[in-house]
Design a protein around this motif. Structure first.
Motif, mmCIF file in Angstrom:
data_model
loop_
_atom_site.group_PDB
_atom_site.id
_atom_site.type_symbol
_atom_site.label_atom_id
_atom_site.label_comp_id
_atom_site.label_asym_id
_atom_site.label_seq_id
_atom_site.Cartn_x
_atom_site.Cartn_y
_atom_site.Cartn_z
ATOM 1 N N THR A 180 0.767 -1.185 -0.079
ATOM 2 C CA THR A 180 -0.116 0.256 0.235
ATOM 3 C C THR A 180 0.842 1.199 -0.098
ATOM 4 N N THR A 182 -0.297 3.358 2.273
ATOM 5 C CA THR A 182 -1.139 4.099 3.464
ATOM 6 C C THR A 182 -0.674 3.158 4.475
ATOM 7 N N SER A 183 -0.727 3.904 5.813
ATOM 8 C CA SER A 183 0.006 3.235 6.820
ATOM 9 C C SER A 183 -0.936 1.979 7.675
ATOM 10 N N LYS A 184 -2.240 1.858 6.958
ATOM 11 C CA LYS A 184 -2.732 0.650 7.127
ATOM 12 C C LYS A 184 -3.479 -0.201 5.922
ATOM 13 N N ALA A 186 -5.570 -3.933 4.627
ATOM 14 C CA ALA A 186 -6.067 -5.400 4.952
ATOM 15 C C ALA A 186 -6.667 -5.933 3.803
ATOM 16 N N LYS A 211 8.278 2.790 4.901
ATOM 17 C CA LYS A 211 7.439 3.619 5.771
ATOM 18 C C LYS A 211 8.569 4.385 6.532
#
Ligand SMILES: Cc1cc2nc3c(=O)[nH]c(=O)nc-3n(C[C@H](O)[C@H](O)[C@H](O)COP(=O)(O)OP(=O)(O)OC[C@H]3O[C@@H](n4cnc5c(N)ncnc54)[C@H](O)[C@@H]3O)c2cc1C
Length: 456
Positions: A180, A182-184, A186, A211
């Motif tokens: 991703t 993004t930092s999350k 699923a 990151k």
């Protein structure tokens, strides 16, 4: 077997001047830091993702081995092209494509040198935590492929915890993205973490989204010496058992200290064992952090505990750790350099067990390393042929001890060529079979870095 003419022509058409088959290039890309040696038939220098796709397609068509290479600093023979074929050196694919403080990420090509990236991030008050001591020379691609780390991993983690996504080319020659921005996330299987640590056996990485972490503004350095390794190992377990996580917790045993002392002089103290401890954060928080780790460092067997008052003093305290590598090479150029890892609470049993094995096999063994992760560099230092033979027998016993302590073969260097025969010790047959199936899904013809990581 020389490479087929049609493949050579394809390499020329993809890479032009950046495809080489001459003896100088083949020799220069035959080795790595393991000192193993096998010449490739050709060396190419990709600079674009599309070239990598075309390269894998051509190698696959001819069933020719293809080995990715960063700067060849790995210790396990991971870049030695043991079956010949083509080496793809990513050293020229080295652009930092984006630094994005708001999203705390950077997008880089695989050939970026670790230290160059840290320099580019510094003005933004950010850093990428993996910090192998080879950072001035090693590449992000190599760091990802080995899951390479360093002292900071105890607090900030390894590439697996610090990478958001990848662009890569599988052994099928298909390009793909995973992960991703993004930092999350699923969304399905975590192929990013699967590729990290896969040593170029599943896919060639052409871009990485990393990151970033805010750089702490202050750091304090402590040095503790102990009566013996057991007392120091107990202190490591106590330090990691309290809430303040150090950003470095390094261990050095008595034999290593003696070697470093002989090499670097009185800056290096003589003791049964030594711990280097660092805490970082905002200046106002550090006194309490130093007090907490100092309290945990105290205990049976502590001989001295010193906190550096200045940056210069902190650098002097690190002298012992810095002197270690050159000191070992002077007495044993053929040192066997392992990086086993056990749960931190089992560290006392590991260091004492290693001492027993060194005595039983009559081999000089020095242990030091990233004790806060339970990750010890166990270096066997044979000085002649007889000692080399005993060292190899000792090594097998060291691995058996590590596995018995719920540890594993490598904390950060990887498996490569050198340790793959020991994989069945560490992994169950079913686990190994599943890994083999993963390999076949990514690389059905087995062209990517053959002879590495998985046992024969
Ligand atoms: C003095 C010294 C100190 C060191 N200190 C540490 C340390 O503190 N911690 C640590 O973990 N390691 C350490 N190392 C080992 C080494 O530096 C690391 O493993 C490093 O990550 C290797 O990077 P490299 O660019 O040299 O990769 P290489 O050695 O060239 O390659 C390593 C692996 O990465 C694969 N690879 C490279 N690029 C790609 C790509 N684009 N796609 C897919 N696969 C790729 C290769 O096929 C190979 O399997 C040290 C080495 C030296 C010489």
């Amino acid at each position: 077997m020389p490479l087929p003419d049609t493949l050579l022509q394809t390499l020329q058409s993809i890479f032009g001047d950046a495809a080489h088959t001459g003896p100088a290039e083949r020799l220069a890309y035959a080795y790595d830091n393991s000192r193993l040696n096998a010449q490739p038939d050709a060396v190419v220098f990709p600079t674009e993702h599309a070239q990598v796709e075309a390269l894998v397609r051509a190698c696959r068509e001819h069933r020719v081995p293809l080995t990715a290479r960063g700067r060849g600093s790995n210790t396990t023979g991971a870049t030695v092209p043991v079956e010949g074929g083509v080496v793809a050196s990513f050293e020229r694919m080295n652009r930092i494509l984006r630094i994005d403080p708001a999203n705390r990420l950077t997008v880089v090509e695989p050939g970026v040198i670790n230290a160059d990236l840290q320099r580019a991030l510094a003005p933004h008050g950010l850093f990428w935590p993996p910090d192998p001591s080879s950072s001035p020379w090693c590449t992000i691609g190599g760091n990802l492929a080995c899951n390479a780390a360093g002292p900071r991993a105890v607090k900030y983690g390894t590439p697996r915890e610090n990478t958001l996504g990848l662009r890569a080319v599988a052994g099928t020659s298909e390009g793909f993205r995973c992960g991703t921005y993004t930092s999350k996330g699923a969304t399905g299987y975590d192929l990013t973490r699967l590729l990290i640590g896969s040593e170029g056996t599943l896919a060639l990485v052409t871009e990485a989204t990393l990151k970033l972490t805010p750089r702490p503004s202050a750091i304090r350095t402590l040095r503790a010496t102990y009566r013996d390794v057991g007392a120091a190992a107990q202190a490591v377990a106590r330090i990691m058992g309290q809430p303040v996580t150090p950003c470095a917790l390094e261990f050095i045993d008595e034999t290593a200290l003696k070697l470093a002392h002989a090499h670097a002089g009185n800056e290096v103290p003589l003791a049964g064992a030594l711990l280097m401890i660092e805490v970082d954060g905002e200046p106002g928080t550090l006194e309490a952090a130093v007090a907490a780790v100092s309290a945990a460092a105290r205990g049976d067997g502590l001989e001295t505990l010193h906190t550096a008052a200045t940056v210069e003093e902190a650098q002097r305290l690190w002298a012992a750790r810095k002197a270690l590598s050159p000191a070992q090479r002077t007495i044993a150029p053929d040192k066997i350099n392992e990086d086993v890892v056990v749960p931190v609470s089992r560290l006392p049993e590991l260091v004492q067990g290693i001492q027993r094995l060194a005595a039983r096999h009559d081999v000089l063994v020095v242990s030091f390393g990233h004790a806060g992760n339970g990750n010890l560099h166990v270096n066997l230092l044979p000085r002649d042929a007889a000692e080399r033979e005993r060292a190899h027998a000792c090594l097998a016993d060291v691995f058996a001890l590590v596995i018995a302590l719920d540890g594993t073969l490598s904390g950060e260097h990887g498996i490569g060529r050198i340790k793959r025969e020991f994989m069945p010790l560490a992994l169950q047959p079913t686990t190994l079979r599943l890994m083999g199936e993963v390999k076949r899904a990514f690389d059905p013809d087995g062209i990517l870095n053959p002879g590495k990581l998985l046992p024969a």
